[in-house]
Design a protein around this motif. Structure first.
Motif, PDB file in Angstrom:
ATOM      1  N   VAL A 117     -14.406  53.978  42.579  1.00 25.31           N
ATOM      2  CA  VAL A 117     -14.265  53.546  41.493  1.00 25.31           C
ATOM      3  C   VAL A 117     -13.374  54.235  40.900  1.00 25.31           C
ATOM      4  CG1 VAL A 117     -15.119  53.078  39.508  1.00 25.31           C
ATOM      5  CG2 VAL A 117     -16.260  52.295  40.955  1.00 25.31           C
ATOM      6  N   ALA A 118     -11.532  54.173  40.698  1.00 28.26           N
ATOM      7  CA  ALA A 118     -11.597  54.299  40.399  1.00 28.26           C
ATOM      8  C   ALA A 118     -11.176  54.340  38.689  1.00 28.26           C
ATOM      9  CB  ALA A 118      -9.232  55.170  41.383  1.00 28.26           C
ATOM     10  N   ALA A 119     -10.347  55.140  37.739  1.00 32.54           N
ATOM     11  CA  ALA A 119      -9.953  55.465  36.277  1.00 32.54           C
ATOM     12  C   ALA A 119      -8.580  55.207  36.559  1.00 32.54           C
ATOM     13  CB  ALA A 119     -10.654  56.522  35.591  1.00 32.54           C
ATOM     14  N   VAL A 120      -8.410  54.869  35.473  1.00 31.70           N
ATOM     15  CA  VAL A 120      -6.693  54.489  34.758  1.00 31.70           C
ATOM     16  C   VAL A 120      -6.474  54.490  33.638  1.00 31.70           C
ATOM     17  CG1 VAL A 120      -5.869  53.650  37.146  1.00 31.70           C
ATOM     18  CG2 VAL A 120      -5.888  52.308  35.629  1.00 31.70           C
ATOM     19  N   PRO A 121      -5.425  55.155  33.507  1.00 34.67           N
ATOM     20  CA  PRO A 121      -5.506  54.737  31.564  1.00 34.67           C
ATOM     21  C   PRO A 121      -5.332  53.349  31.397  1.00 34.67           C
ATOM     22  CG  PRO A 121      -3.185  56.292  33.010  1.00 34.67           C
ATOM     23  CD  PRO A 121      -4.048  55.305  33.641  1.00 34.67           C
ATOM     24  N   GLU A 122      -6.224  53.149  30.062  1.00 33.17           N
ATOM     25  CA  GLU A 122      -5.903  51.620  29.225  1.00 33.17           C
ATOM     26  C   GLU A 122      -4.280  50.729  29.385  1.00 33.17           C
ATOM     27  OE1 GLU A 122      -8.246  51.322  26.074  1.00 33.17           O
ATOM     28  OE2 GLU A 122     -10.008  52.490  26.675  1.00 33.17           O
ATOM     29  N   ASP A 123      -4.417  49.931  29.403  1.00 32.60           N
ATOM     30  CA  ASP A 123      -3.410  49.136  29.036  1.00 32.60           C
ATOM     31  C   ASP A 123      -1.973  49.589  29.904  1.00 32.60           C
ATOM     32  OD1 ASP A 123      -4.701  47.894  27.093  1.00 32.60           O
ATOM     33  OD2 ASP A 123      -4.202  49.142  25.513  1.00 32.60           O
ATOM     34  N   VAL A 124      -2.299  49.739  31.050  1.00 32.43           N
ATOM     35  CA  VAL A 124      -1.274  50.040  32.063  1.00 32.43           C
ATOM     36  C   VAL A 124      -0.426  48.598  32.546  1.00 32.43           C
ATOM     37  CG1 VAL A 124      -1.866  52.479  32.616  1.00 32.43           C
ATOM     38  CG2 VAL A 124      -2.540  51.004  34.225  1.00 32.43           C
ATOM     39  N   GLY A 125      -1.480  47.968  33.279  1.00 29.46           N
ATOM     40  CA  GLY A 125      -1.203  46.553  33.446  1.00 29.46           C
ATOM     41  C   GLY A 125      -1.167  46.929  34.812  1.00 29.46           C
ATOM     42  N   THR A 126      -1.406  45.475  35.331  1.00 36.81           N
ATOM     43  CA  THR A 126      -2.076  45.291  37.055  1.00 36.81           C
ATOM     44  C   THR A 126      -0.872  46.534  38.175  1.00 36.81           C
ATOM     45  OG1 THR A 126      -0.458  43.424  37.599  1.00 36.81           O
ATOM     46  CG2 THR A 126      -3.126  43.380  37.065  1.00 36.81           C
ATOM     47  N   ALA A 127       0.707  46.639  37.730  1.00 35.03           N
ATOM     48  CA  ALA A 127       1.601  47.207  38.954  1.00 35.03           C
ATOM     49  C   ALA A 127       1.343  48.532  38.313  1.00 35.03           C
ATOM     50  CB  ALA A 127       2.688  46.745  38.285  1.00 35.03           C
ATOM     51  N   GLY A 128       1.230  48.292  36.957  1.00 36.35           N
ATOM     52  CA  GLY A 128       0.933  49.821  36.774  1.00 36.35           C
ATOM     53  C   GLY A 128       0.175  51.257  36.751  1.00 36.35           C
ATOM     54  N   ALA A 129      -1.424  49.943  37.063  1.00 36.59           N
ATOM     55  CA  ALA A 129      -2.605  50.425  37.741  1.00 36.59           C
ATOM     56  C   ALA A 129      -3.059  51.146  39.304  1.00 36.59           C
ATOM     57  CB  ALA A 129      -3.893  49.259  37.503  1.00 36.59           C
ATOM     58  N   LEU A 130      -1.802  50.223  40.063  1.00 34.27           N
ATOM     59  CA  LEU A 130      -1.416  50.173  41.704  1.00 34.27           C
ATOM     60  C   LEU A 130      -0.798  52.010  41.301  1.00 34.27           C
ATOM     61  CD1 LEU A 130      -0.541  46.555  42.832  1.00 34.27           C
ATOM     62  CD2 LEU A 130      -2.885  48.626  43.208  1.00 34.27           C
ATOM     63  N   ARG A 131       0.331  51.551  40.377  1.00 33.24           N
ATOM     64  CA  ARG A 131       0.961  52.805  40.619  1.00 33.24           C
ATOM     65  C   ARG A 131       0.641  54.466  40.253  1.00 33.24           C
ATOM     66  NH1 ARG A 131       4.297  51.352  36.867  1.00 33.24           N
ATOM     67  NH2 ARG A 131       6.366  50.317  38.422  1.00 33.24           N
ATOM     68  N   ALA A 132      -1.063  54.153  39.519  1.00 27.53           N
ATOM     69  CA  ALA A 132      -1.629  55.231  39.481  1.00 27.53           C
ATOM     70  C   ALA A 132      -2.464  55.830  40.233  1.00 27.53           C
ATOM     71  CB  ALA A 132      -2.770  55.098  38.170  1.00 27.53           C
ATOM     72  N   ILE A 133      -2.293  55.024  41.837  1.00 23.37           N
ATOM     73  CA  ILE A 133      -3.320  55.406  42.763  1.00 23.37           C
ATOM     74  C   ILE A 133      -2.868  54.926  43.927  1.00 23.37           C
ATOM     75  CG2 ILE A 133      -5.625  54.399  41.618  1.00 23.37           C
ATOM     76  CD1 ILE A 133      -5.452  51.632  43.540  1.00 23.37           C
ATOM     77  N   ALA A 134      -1.613  55.299  43.957  1.00 18.21           N
ATOM     78  CA  ALA A 134      -0.644  55.086  44.891  1.00 18.21           C
ATOM     79  C   ALA A 134      -1.052  55.639  46.676  1.00 18.21           C
ATOM     80  CB  ALA A 134       0.714  54.861  44.258  1.00 18.21           C
ATOM     81  N   HIS A 135      -1.618  56.767  45.916  1.00 22.41           N
ATOM     82  CA  HIS A 135      -2.133  58.148  46.455  1.00 22.41           C
ATOM     83  C   HIS A 135      -2.847  57.710  47.417  1.00 22.41           C
ATOM     84  CE1 HIS A 135      -3.450  58.957  43.224  1.00 22.41           C
ATOM     85  NE2 HIS A 135      -4.121  59.641  44.211  1.00 22.41           N
ATOM     86  N   HIS A 136      -4.032  56.900  46.746  1.00 21.63           N
ATOM     87  CA  HIS A 136      -4.917  56.636  47.805  1.00 21.63           C
ATOM     88  C   HIS A 136      -5.003  55.398  48.629  1.00 21.63           C
ATOM     89  CE1 HIS A 136      -7.894  58.827  45.607  1.00 21.63           C
ATOM     90  NE2 HIS A 136      -7.460  58.293  44.068  1.00 21.63           N
ATOM     91  N   LEU A 137      -3.325  54.837  48.914  1.00 24.95           N
ATOM     92  CA  LEU A 137      -3.436  53.803  49.400  1.00 24.95           C
ATOM     93  C   LEU A 137      -1.997  54.589  50.846  1.00 24.95           C
ATOM     94  CD1 LEU A 137      -1.574  51.204  47.279  1.00 24.95           C
ATOM     95  CD2 LEU A 137      -3.750  51.297  47.934  1.00 24.95           C
ATOM     96  N   THR A 138      -3.652  53.800  52.258  1.00 27.64           N
ATOM     97  CA  THR A 138      -2.791  54.911  52.993  1.00 27.64           C
ATOM     98  C   THR A 138      -2.685  53.687  54.425  1.00 27.64           C
ATOM     99  OG1 THR A 138      -4.947  54.838  53.476  1.00 27.64           O
ATOM    100  CG2 THR A 138      -3.635  57.225  52.842  1.00 27.64           C
ATOM    101  N   ALA A 139      -2.979  52.671  54.788  1.00 25.99           N
ATOM    102  CA  ALA A 139      -3.057  51.408  55.078  1.00 25.99           C
ATOM    103  C   ALA A 139      -1.614  50.576  55.222  1.00 25.99           C
ATOM    104  CB  ALA A 139      -4.491  50.336  55.153  1.00 25.99           C
ATOM    105  N   ASN A 140      -1.182  49.888  56.471  1.00 26.30           N
ATOM    106  CA  ASN A 140      -0.089  49.636  56.809  1.00 26.30           C
ATOM    107  C   ASN A 140       0.101  48.092  55.696  1.00 26.30           C
ATOM    108  OD1 ASN A 140       1.302  51.116  58.237  1.00 26.30           O
ATOM    109  ND2 ASN A 140       0.109  49.610  59.842  1.00 26.30           N
ATOM    110  N   ASP A 141      -0.829  47.236  55.453  1.00 28.39           N
ATOM    111  CA  ASP A 141      -1.485  46.586  54.554  1.00 28.39           C
ATOM    112  C   ASP A 141      -2.681  46.650  53.651  1.00 28.39           C
ATOM    113  OD1 ASP A 141       0.235  44.359  55.492  1.00 28.39           O
ATOM    114  OD2 ASP A 141      -1.007  44.842  57.326  1.00 28.39           O
TER     115      ASP A 141
END
Length: 466
Positions: A83-107
């Motif tokens: 479970v990753a907490a991100v700031p409120e009201d960042v939007g769906t793209a903002g939420a992914l941007r905040a956890i981008a460093h966790h994304l390692t798979a090709n898809d």
């Protein structure tokens, strides 16, 4: 294999659109649908597709703590969830941007946590791999909205109507997404790149399909867009339309320098390209319109970069809806104890309802079909419950005509005194209705007290924030 997809569930936080149903104690992900948190429907859908290693993104530290606590208790030894907490009201793209460093798979498979459906995400992932797409989005039939049967005398209230939330443009094969408009853009003129229309020959415009907020992305493409377009906040309204608009933007590498062939919204196609496009459209058996753009003009020896935006269209017999409004909350609860009861996985009684064995019913009390009565709840004498969900450990007094119409939901630990009448309303946990209270088409916030003899219609009733 779909197991090597990395899965991100965007669970939201305390959406303002769902006040007074949501609160610090009950974030959106934990809102009940047929007495189960809405997030459970997505988690179990992923589990059925053997996708068990998940990142659940929640807006707000407090909401993340509550969602994480529920997941750890409900899915221990079943799912591996971070479970990753991100700031409120960042939007769906903002939420992914905040956890981008966790994304390692090709898809990456991105799923909205408010999605209630019976389409297996594995089918979308398989289509994504089959098409070698940059993004594949799931489209489904629009859910109907509004009361199935209303206590109102107005005829217009008695019809369920599908809404219109997207304008979709598809190629003739229904594989490629050529155009998408959402929200305010629906009211604007449709503008499509000339290169797309020339390449495909024709485009089918659909207003009966919904973007279900279930996407498969190539990680490299997603991260590039999120990095370069740092003002993008929404996957649906920013990222996806951008990828669709730019999918035939041929970046021709001339002496190592990219040359853009786009001119505003209507792209201008160079002469050599135009000849090849016209030849493609003239063919009787037209290949994929992307095939042309993989090739550069022979004289240049250039390399063209394009990407594919594809769709997976769920069959019409599948159920698909998002809990993104108060009306949707009522609609989904209605559907899951009605026509879409297969999503529950429970067996209904001969009376076509679900009454927990520990629930107690008084004398001459009736619980009609398409109803659910939760654990430990007690109904007094002469109560009538129709097409409604009652949560756990509720206390309903004698002579309560409860829920005479569809879309009535009572959450947990609610007390309803004698002589109350409730129609088409949502009553949140720990609320109290005193004697002879009358509610019609109301939403009652958590812990609110409706005083004796009060009558409300179409009201939001909630405690004032301190």
């Amino acid at each position: 294999m779909i197991m090597d997809f990395q899965v991100v569930v965007l669970a939201g936080g305390t959406s303002k659109k769902l006040v007074p149903l949501v609160s610090e104690e009950v974030p959106k992900a934990l809102l009940p649908v047929a007495n189960r948190p809405v997030l459970s429907y997505v988690l179990e859908l992923l589990e059925r597709s053997n996708l068990k290693d998940l990142i659940v993104v929640v807006e707000g530290v407090g909401a993340a703590r509550r969602v994480g606590g529920w997941i750890s208790g409900a899915y221990v030894d079943r799912l591996h969830v971070e479970v990753a907490a991100v700031p409120e009201d960042v939007g769906t793209a903002g939420a992914l941007r905040a956890i981008a460093h966790h994304l390692t798979a090709n898809d990456i498979l991105v799923v909205s946590g408010d999605l209630v459906c019976d389409v297996l995400p594995g089918a979308v992932a398989a289509a994504h791999r089959r098409y070698d797409a940059a993004v594949t989005t799931m489209l489904c039939s629009l859910p109907v909205s509004g009361p199935l049967e209303s206590g109102s005398s107005s005829g217009k209230d008695k019809t369920k109507k599908p809404g219109c939330c997207n304008i979709i443009g598809l190629d003739p094969t229904k594989q490629f997404l050529l155009y998408i408009a959402t929200g305010p853009e629906i009211e604007r003129d449709i503008r499509v790149q000339k290169s797309i229309l020339r390449a495909v020959g024709q485009m089918e415009i659909r207003a009966d399909l919904m973007d279900a907020h279930l996407y498969a992305f190539k990680r490299a493409v997603l991260q590039e867009v999120l990095e370069q377009k740092d003002t993008f906040q929404s996957l649906q309204q920013d990222v996806l339309p951008y990828l669709v608009r730019s999918q035939l933007r041929s970046e021709v590498l001339l002496n190592g320098a990219p040359h853009s062939e786009e001119n505003g919204h209507d792209k201008v196609v160079p002469r050599d390209n135009q000849v090849m496009l016209s030849q493609l459209v003239a063919k009787k058996t037209t290949p994929s319109f992307h095939e042309l753009h993989v090739m550069a003009p022979e004289r240049s020896g250039a390399v063209r970069r394009t990407h594919k935006c594809c769709v997976y269209i769920a069959s019409q017999d599948k159920y698909c809806a998002r809990l993104n409004s108060i009306q949707a909350f009522s609609d989904i609860n209605r559907d899951v104890i009605g026509d879409a009861s297969r999503l529950l996985g429970y067996s209904f009684s001969a009376q076509n309802n679900i009454i927990h064995p520990s629930a107690e019913l008084g004398s001459k009390t009736t619980v009609g079909q398409n109803c659910m009565l939760g654990e430990g709840s007690q109904l007094g004498d002469k109560c009538s419950v129709k097409r409604s969900v009652i949560g756990r450990h509720c206390r309903i007094g004698s002579n309560v005509k409860a829920f005479e119409v569809v879309n009535s939901v009572v959450m947990n630990h609610v007390t309803i005194a004698d002589g109350c009448s409730i129609q088409g309303s949502v009553i949140c946990s720990n609320a109290q209705l005193q004697e002879r209270a009358v509610l019609k088409d109301c939403q009652v916030g958590a812990g609110f007290v409706v005083t004796s003899g009060s009558e409300y219609k179409g009201e939001f009733l909630a405690k004032k924030e301190r």
